[in-house]
Design a protein around this motif. Structure first.
Motif, short mmCIF file in Angstrom:
data_model
loop_
_atom_site.label_atom_id
_atom_site.label_comp_id
_atom_site.label_asym_id
_atom_site.label_seq_id
_atom_site.Cartn_x
_atom_site.Cartn_y
_atom_site.Cartn_z
N PRO A 59 0.81 -1.21 0.00
CA PRO A 59 0.00 0.00 0.00
C PRO A 59 0.85 1.26 0.00
CG PRO A 59 -0.18 -1.15 2.10
CD PRO A 59 0.64 -2.00 1.20
N LYS A 60 0.30 2.30 -0.61
CA LYS A 60 0.97 3.60 -0.64
C LYS A 60 -0.09 4.69 -0.55
CE LYS A 60 1.17 3.94 -5.65
NZ LYS A 60 0.91 2.67 -6.27
N MET A 61 0.34 5.90 -0.22
CA MET A 61 -0.58 7.02 -0.21
C MET A 61 -0.82 7.46 -1.65
SD MET A 61 0.34 9.34 3.12
CE MET A 61 1.61 10.23 2.31
N GLU A 62 -2.08 7.65 -2.01
CA GLU A 62 -2.41 8.07 -3.37
C GLU A 62 -2.68 9.57 -3.45
OE1 GLU A 62 -5.63 5.53 -4.52
OE2 GLU A 62 -4.24 3.97 -5.18
N LYS A 63 -3.46 10.11 -2.50
CA LYS A 63 -3.74 11.54 -2.50
C LYS A 63 -4.21 11.97 -1.13
CE LYS A 63 -8.49 10.94 -4.15
NZ LYS A 63 -9.44 11.24 -5.20
N ILE A 64 -4.14 13.28 -0.91
CA ILE A 64 -4.67 13.89 0.30
C ILE A 64 -5.63 14.99 -0.14
CG2 ILE A 64 -4.14 15.28 2.34
CD1 ILE A 64 -1.50 13.84 2.57
N VAL A 65 -6.84 14.95 0.39
CA VAL A 65 -7.85 15.96 0.07
C VAL A 65 -8.08 16.80 1.32
CG1 VAL A 65 -10.19 16.38 -0.72
CG2 VAL A 65 -8.93 14.41 -1.58
N VAL A 66 -7.89 18.12 1.19
CA VAL A 66 -8.11 19.05 2.30
C VAL A 66 -9.35 19.87 1.96
CG1 VAL A 66 -7.09 20.84 3.73
CG2 VAL A 66 -5.61 19.16 2.65
N ASN A 67 -10.34 19.86 2.85
CA ASN A 67 -11.62 20.49 2.59
C ASN A 67 -11.97 21.45 3.72
OD1 ASN A 67 -14.22 20.91 1.46
ND2 ASN A 67 -15.05 19.38 2.86
N THR B 246 -6.87 19.03 -3.70
CA THR B 246 -6.40 17.66 -3.79
C THR B 246 -4.91 17.68 -4.06
OG1 THR B 246 -8.53 16.95 -4.67
CG2 THR B 246 -6.66 15.46 -4.99
N LEU B 247 -4.14 17.02 -3.21
CA LEU B 247 -2.69 16.98 -3.32
C LEU B 247 -2.24 15.58 -3.72
CD1 LEU B 247 -1.91 18.85 -0.02
CD2 LEU B 247 -1.85 19.82 -2.30
N GLN C 160 3.80 17.14 -3.55
CA GLN C 160 3.05 18.08 -2.71
C GLN C 160 2.34 17.34 -1.59
OE1 GLN C 160 2.53 18.08 -6.16
NE2 GLN C 160 3.99 19.71 -6.54
N MET C 161 1.84 16.13 -1.89
CA MET C 161 1.17 15.32 -0.89
C MET C 161 2.14 14.93 0.23
SD MET C 161 -0.37 11.50 -1.41
CE MET C 161 1.19 10.93 -2.02
N TYR C 162 3.32 14.48 -0.14
CA TYR C 162 4.31 14.08 0.86
C TYR C 162 4.78 15.27 1.69
CZ TYR C 162 4.54 9.38 -1.07
OH TYR C 162 4.22 8.12 -1.47
N ILE D 103 -9.38 16.59 6.61
CA ILE D 103 -8.26 16.07 5.83
C ILE D 103 -8.50 14.58 5.62
CG2 ILE D 103 -5.78 15.68 5.79
CD1 ILE D 103 -5.56 18.13 7.67
N THR D 104 -8.52 14.16 4.35
CA THR D 104 -8.71 12.76 4.02
C THR D 104 -7.46 12.24 3.33
OG1 THR D 104 -11.07 13.11 3.74
CG2 THR D 104 -10.15 11.12 2.77
N ILE D 105 -6.90 11.17 3.86
CA ILE D 105 -5.71 10.55 3.28
C ILE D 105 -6.16 9.27 2.60
CG2 ILE D 105 -3.45 9.55 3.78
CD1 ILE D 105 -3.52 11.36 6.36
N VAL D 106 -6.06 9.23 1.28
CA VAL D 106 -6.50 8.10 0.49
C VAL D 106 -5.28 7.22 0.20
CG1 VAL D 106 -7.61 7.35 -1.64
CG2 VAL D 106 -8.32 9.47 -0.54
N THR D 107 -5.39 5.93 0.57
CA THR D 107 -4.29 4.99 0.33
C THR D 107 -4.76 3.90 -0.61
OG1 THR D 107 -4.86 3.53 2.17
CG2 THR D 107 -3.42 5.39 2.68
N SER D 108 -3.80 3.15 -1.12
CA SER D 108 -4.14 2.03 -2.00
C SER D 108 -4.34 0.74 -1.22
CB SER D 108 -3.03 1.84 -3.04
OG SER D 108 -1.83 1.47 -2.41
N ALA D 109 -4.38 0.83 0.10
CA ALA D 109 -4.55 -0.36 0.95
C ALA D 109 -5.95 -0.95 0.77
CB ALA D 109 -4.33 0.01 2.41
N ARG D 110 -6.03 -2.27 0.84
CA ARG D 110 -7.31 -2.94 0.66
C ARG D 110 -8.12 -3.00 1.95
NH1 ARG D 110 -4.09 -7.08 -1.06
NH2 ARG D 110 -3.18 -6.64 -3.06
N SER D 111 -7.44 -2.90 3.09
CA SER D 111 -8.14 -2.97 4.37
C SER D 111 -7.63 -1.88 5.31
CB SER D 111 -7.92 -4.35 5.01
OG SER D 111 -6.58 -4.49 5.41
#
Length: 181
Positions: free
Chosen positions: A30-38, A90-91, A95-97, A154-162
Motif C-alpha cells: 500500500p501507498k498514499m495516493e492523494k490527500i484531500v483538504v476540505n 487535492t494533493l 506536494q502530498m508528501y 483532511i482525508t488521506i487516500v491509500t491504495s490499501a485494501r483494508s
C-alpha cells in the motif's frame, strides 16, 4: 528532488511492510495516493468568508483551492443553488508528501492537549479522515491576519485494501495514533 517522506517510504516503510505482510509483488504494497483538504464555510456568513477560507487553504497547501458550490436549494439552511459553501484542494505526489510531513511534524503537535489521533477513523477501504478544528495549528497562518476560526477536514487516500494495512502504512510513515485501550 523527491520529498523527504517519499524517500523514507521507499527505503524504510515499503521494505518493512513487505517483511511484515509477506507481499509477493512490490505493487501490492500500500501507498498514499492523494490527500484531500476540505474547508466548509457556512452559507449564512458574509460574502468574504469563502475568500478568506480559500486564502488560508492556499497558504496551508501551496495550491489554489477549488470553490465548492451547492447543488440544491435548501430553505431550512438558507442555502441557494450555486451558492459557494466551501473550498477544497487535492494533493498528489511530492506536494502530498510535503503536506503530510508538515501535518505530522508541526501541525498535529501544536493542537492543544494532543494525545494522538484516533485509529478508528478509517472508512473500511483504507482511507483515513481527520478533522482539525482550527487552521491556526499550521505555522503558515499568521494569527494577526485571520478574521475567524475555521476548521478543515483532511482525508488521506491509500491504495490499501483494508484498514489494518492502511493503519500499518500510516504508523510507519509517522502518523501519531493514540494507543487504544
Amino acid at each position: 528532488m523527491k520529498a523527504r517522506l517519499y524517500n523514507k517510504y521507499v527505503t524504510e516503510v515499503r521494505p518493512a511492510l513487505v517483511e511484515k505482510r509477506k507481499y509477493k509483488n512490490v505493487h501490492e504494497v500500500p501507498k498514499m495516493e492523494k490527500i484531500v483538504v476540505n474547508m466548509g464555510v457556512s452559507a449564512s456568513l458574509e460574502k468574504g468568508a469563502i475568500d478568506d477560507a480559500a486564502k488560508d487553504l492556499s497558504q496551508i497547501t501551496g495550491r489554489k483551492p477549488v470553490i465548492s458550490k451547492s447543488r440544491k436549494s435548501i430553505a431550512n439552511f438558507k442555502l441557494r443553488e450555486g451558492q459557494p459553501i466551501g473550498c477544497r484542494v487535492t494533493l498528489r505526489r511530492d506536494q502530498m508528501y510535503e503536506f503530510f510531513d508538515r501535518l505530522v511534524a508541526t501541525a498535529l503537535p501544536r493542537i492543544r492537549d494532543f494525545r494522538g489521533i484516533s485509529p478508528r477513523s478509517f472508512d473500511g477501504r483504507g482511507s483515513y479522515s481527520l478533522g482539525i478544528g482550527d487552521q491556526t495549528v499550521f505555522p503558515e497562518i499568521e494569527l494577526d491576519k485571520i478574521k475567524r476560526q475555521q476548521g478543515m477536514d483532511i482525508t488521506i487516500v491509500t491504495s490499501a485494501r483494508s484498514d489494518d494495512e492502511a493503519l500499518d502504512l500510516l504508523k510507519l510513515m509517522g502518523m501519531p495514533f493514540a494507543e487504544s485501550k
